[in-house]
Design a protein around this motif. Structure first.
Motif, mmCIF file in Angstrom:
data_model
loop_
_atom_site.group_PDB
_atom_site.id
_atom_site.type_symbol
_atom_site.label_atom_id
_atom_site.label_comp_id
_atom_site.label_asym_id
_atom_site.label_seq_id
_atom_site.Cartn_x
_atom_site.Cartn_y
_atom_site.Cartn_z
ATOM 1 N N ARG A 317 2.739 8.416 16.179
ATOM 2 C CA ARG A 317 2.252 7.068 15.860
ATOM 3 C C ARG A 317 1.379 7.077 14.609
ATOM 4 N NH1 ARG A 317 0.839 3.590 21.216
ATOM 5 N NH2 ARG A 317 2.468 4.354 22.620
ATOM 6 N N ILE A 318 0.530 8.094 14.498
ATOM 7 C CA ILE A 318 -0.341 8.180 13.321
ATOM 8 C C ILE A 318 0.498 8.403 12.068
ATOM 9 C CG2 ILE A 318 -2.229 9.444 12.226
ATOM 10 C CD1 ILE A 318 -3.264 10.084 15.052
ATOM 11 N N ARG A 319 1.508 9.252 12.158
ATOM 12 C CA ARG A 319 2.380 9.501 10.999
ATOM 13 C C ARG A 319 3.039 8.206 10.530
ATOM 14 N NH1 ARG A 319 4.169 14.954 13.353
ATOM 15 N NH2 ARG A 319 3.044 16.438 12.025
ATOM 16 N N GLN A 320 3.536 7.432 11.467
ATOM 17 C CA GLN A 320 4.176 6.173 11.103
ATOM 18 C C GLN A 320 3.187 5.216 10.447
ATOM 19 O OE1 GLN A 320 5.923 4.719 14.747
ATOM 20 N NE2 GLN A 320 7.881 5.708 14.322
ATOM 21 N N SER A 321 1.932 5.266 10.875
ATOM 22 C CA SER A 321 0.924 4.348 10.343
ATOM 23 C C SER A 321 0.482 4.710 8.931
ATOM 24 C CB SER A 321 -0.303 4.332 11.279
ATOM 25 O OG SER A 321 0.041 3.903 12.572
ATOM 26 N N VAL A 322 0.384 6.020 8.628
ATOM 27 C CA VAL A 322 -0.162 6.425 7.338
ATOM 28 C C VAL A 322 0.908 6.625 6.271
ATOM 29 C CG1 VAL A 322 -2.131 7.511 8.482
ATOM 30 C CG2 VAL A 322 -0.166 8.924 7.839
ATOM 31 N N ASP A 323 2.154 6.734 6.682
ATOM 32 C CA ASP A 323 3.225 6.943 5.708
ATOM 33 C C ASP A 323 3.299 5.834 4.650
ATOM 34 O OD1 ASP A 323 5.796 8.444 4.922
ATOM 35 O OD2 ASP A 323 6.513 6.396 5.269
ATOM 36 N N PRO A 324 3.168 4.556 5.012
ATOM 37 C CA PRO A 324 3.265 3.496 4.001
ATOM 38 C C PRO A 324 2.189 3.556 2.912
ATOM 39 C CG PRO A 324 3.579 2.590 6.194
ATOM 40 C CD PRO A 324 3.085 3.987 6.372
ATOM 41 N N VAL A 325 1.047 4.210 3.195
ATOM 42 C CA VAL A 325 0.003 4.299 2.166
ATOM 43 C C VAL A 325 0.011 5.660 1.479
ATOM 44 C CG1 VAL A 325 -1.494 2.529 3.126
ATOM 45 C CG2 VAL A 325 -1.732 4.888 3.942
ATOM 46 N N GLY A 326 1.075 6.464 1.711
ATOM 47 C CA GLY A 326 1.265 7.709 0.966
ATOM 48 C C GLY A 326 0.599 8.932 1.546
ATOM 49 N N TYR A 327 0.436 8.980 2.875
ATOM 50 C CA TYR A 327 -0.240 10.120 3.498
ATOM 51 C C TYR A 327 0.633 10.746 4.577
ATOM 52 C CZ TYR A 327 -4.557 9.027 1.080
ATOM 53 O OH TYR A 327 -5.502 8.820 0.094
ATOM 54 N N GLU A 328 0.329 12.006 4.887
ATOM 55 C CA GLU A 328 1.005 12.715 5.963
ATOM 56 C C GLU A 328 -0.022 13.415 6.843
ATOM 57 O OE1 GLU A 328 3.705 15.428 4.187
ATOM 58 O OE2 GLU A 328 2.200 16.415 2.949
ATOM 59 N N VAL A 329 0.423 13.881 8.009
ATOM 60 C CA VAL A 329 -0.490 14.386 9.033
ATOM 61 C C VAL A 329 -0.180 15.833 9.377
ATOM 62 C CG1 VAL A 329 -1.378 14.024 11.370
ATOM 63 C CG2 VAL A 329 -0.645 12.057 10.001
ATOM 64 N N ASP A 330 -1.223 16.667 9.435
ATOM 65 C CA ASP A 330 -1.113 18.036 9.939
ATOM 66 C C ASP A 330 -2.030 18.188 11.145
ATOM 67 O OD1 ASP A 330 0.655 18.898 7.967
ATOM 68 O OD2 ASP A 330 -0.966 19.438 6.589
#
Length: 426
Positions: A317-330
């Protein structure tokens, strides 16, 4: 029954333990025999020496962990404590390594977390031994040296060679009984594309499990700052997040940067993770560490999630939320939740002892924090803080009252008696 101990000698032994600066990460020389630092090894050996004086069997596991045993039997009851501490910090009104007693309170780093409870638990074992109560199980005090780091190398070392307790409790939290602890998820969100926007540097936060109390940024020669109020990540609502506060101030000033868009989303609604369950409550998030510099921008968050939640779903869910603003999650770290049912024999046995001694009818609780109980199956946190009592753990002028120590001794000894003489498998 009323368990008897030499209170003056117990306080002298505690004073000696407090005098050893066993600060996690800064505990003196490190070598093969003292991998966590000489002072941590010295603190373990100090506890073992007291245990030997009581006639118990002891063992030092390579400077990582200590063992003190009493009794015999096929089953084992474990008591999980630690002797490493957080740093002292500044602003103390007394010597943090002296064990100063003022108005019936013992002051010093570790009095409440967890040197005081460790010594009280050891004296509770002695009180049980001296009482003549027939124990039909082995009782083991497991003394860790690496609790405060969160990596628990001491427990890893223990599990390499030692028997896992059949049931255990850790006097390193609060009463009455903590039957559930939320899962802990630590993530880093970083830019995956070239940063666009105004030239900006930003810095906030030092520890991922603490709400940041100061944040600063510089944009085109202008400096912006924000002050907040610290709180533990398990209860971020008790603090004021300076990083989020600064993000709002920068946007209000007309600053444009993808990291500020990310900060806008850094909450349970923005990340679409407003999850809860009846067992342990709501998911919480602490956007703790923010950095924007020439290397890019990144945000580290501490998430405490309900025991029934799916951690992969949360990250997704976090990945889907931050992808539009150019970020990724580790994912940086994931600690599974703890859940022992309220009606389990372990929880009900400990709860019964607590109620008999205190008269308090408070129900077992769930928390967002993480205790040593997670180290083993069929283990819970039990004590030492009473309901509505101020929590001095990690605080300046940390203290524990002698009165509370003695009540805790009765509760811990009573718990060991109840568990140690119960039928097989409780």
């Amino acid at each position: 029954m009323n368990f008897k101990v030499d209170q003056k000698q117990m306080l002298r032994d505690l004073k000696g333990l407090l005098s050893i600066a066993s600060t996690n990460g800064d505990a003196g020389a490190i070598d093969e025999m003292t991998p966590l630092g000489k002072n941590i090894n010295d603190a373990i050996d100090y506890m073992l020496a007291v245990g030997k004086r009581f006639g118990f069997e002891t063992q030092n596991l390579d400077g990582c962990c200590g063992i003190i045993d009493m009794g015999e039997g096929e089953e084992m009851v474990g008591v999980l404590v630690h002797i490493d501490t957080v740093p002292v910090g500044e602003g103390w009104s007394v010597d943090p390594f002296d064990g100063t007693v003022i108005d019936g309170k013992v002051y010093g780093r570790g009095t409440n977390d967890d040197k005081g409870p460790a010594m009280v638990a050891l004296y509770a074992m002695k009180a049980l031994k001296d009482s003549g109560v027939p124990v039909n199980k082995r009782i083991r005090l497991i003394i860790g040296g690496d609790e405060e780091s969160g990596t628990w190398r001491c427990m890893d070392r223990y599990k390499e060679t030692e028997i896992i307790p059949d049931y255990a409790f850790s006097p390193d939290a609060s009463y009455p009984v903590i039957f559930a602890e939320k899962g802990i998820l630590k993530i880093q969100i970083h830019n995956k594309t070239d940063v666009t926007g105004e030239d900006m540097t930003l810095k906030a936060g030092k520890q991922i499990n603490i709400v940041p109390d100061f944040a600063e940024a510089e944009v085109q020669g202008r400096r912006f700052t924000a002050k907040g109020r610290p709180a533990h990540a398990m209860e971020p609502q008790n603090g004021v997040n300076a990083l989020l506060k600064l993000g709002c101030e920068l946007k209000e000033a007309g600053i444009v940067h993808p990291f500020l868009d990310l900060l806008d989303k850094a909450n349970v609604e923005g990340f679409n993770i407003a999850i809860s369950d009846e067992i342990s409550g709501e998911l919480t998030i602490n956007p703790a560490i923010g950095r924007v510099d020439a290397q890019g921008s990144r945000l580290e968050c501490d998430i405490r999630y309900p025991v029934t939640a799916d951690v992969d779903d949360i990250v997704g869910r976090i990945r889907q939320s931050v992808d539009p603003v150019g970020y990724e999650v580790d994912t940086m770290q994931m600690v599974p939740p703890l859940y022992v049912k309220k009606d389990s024999p372990l929880v009900q046995t400990l709860l019964g002892v607590y109620r008999d001694i205190t008269g308090d009818r408070t129900e077992p609780i769930a928390i967002g924090g993480g205790t040593y109980a997670r180290a083993f199956d069929n283990a819970v946190a039990f004590g030492v803080l009473f309901p509505d009592e101020p929590d001095m753990c990690h605080q300046v002028d940390e203290y524990w009252s002698v009165e509370d120590m003695m009540i805790n001794l009765q509760i811990i000894a009573g718990a060991l008696a109840a568990l140690g003489v119960s039928k097989r498998g409780l």
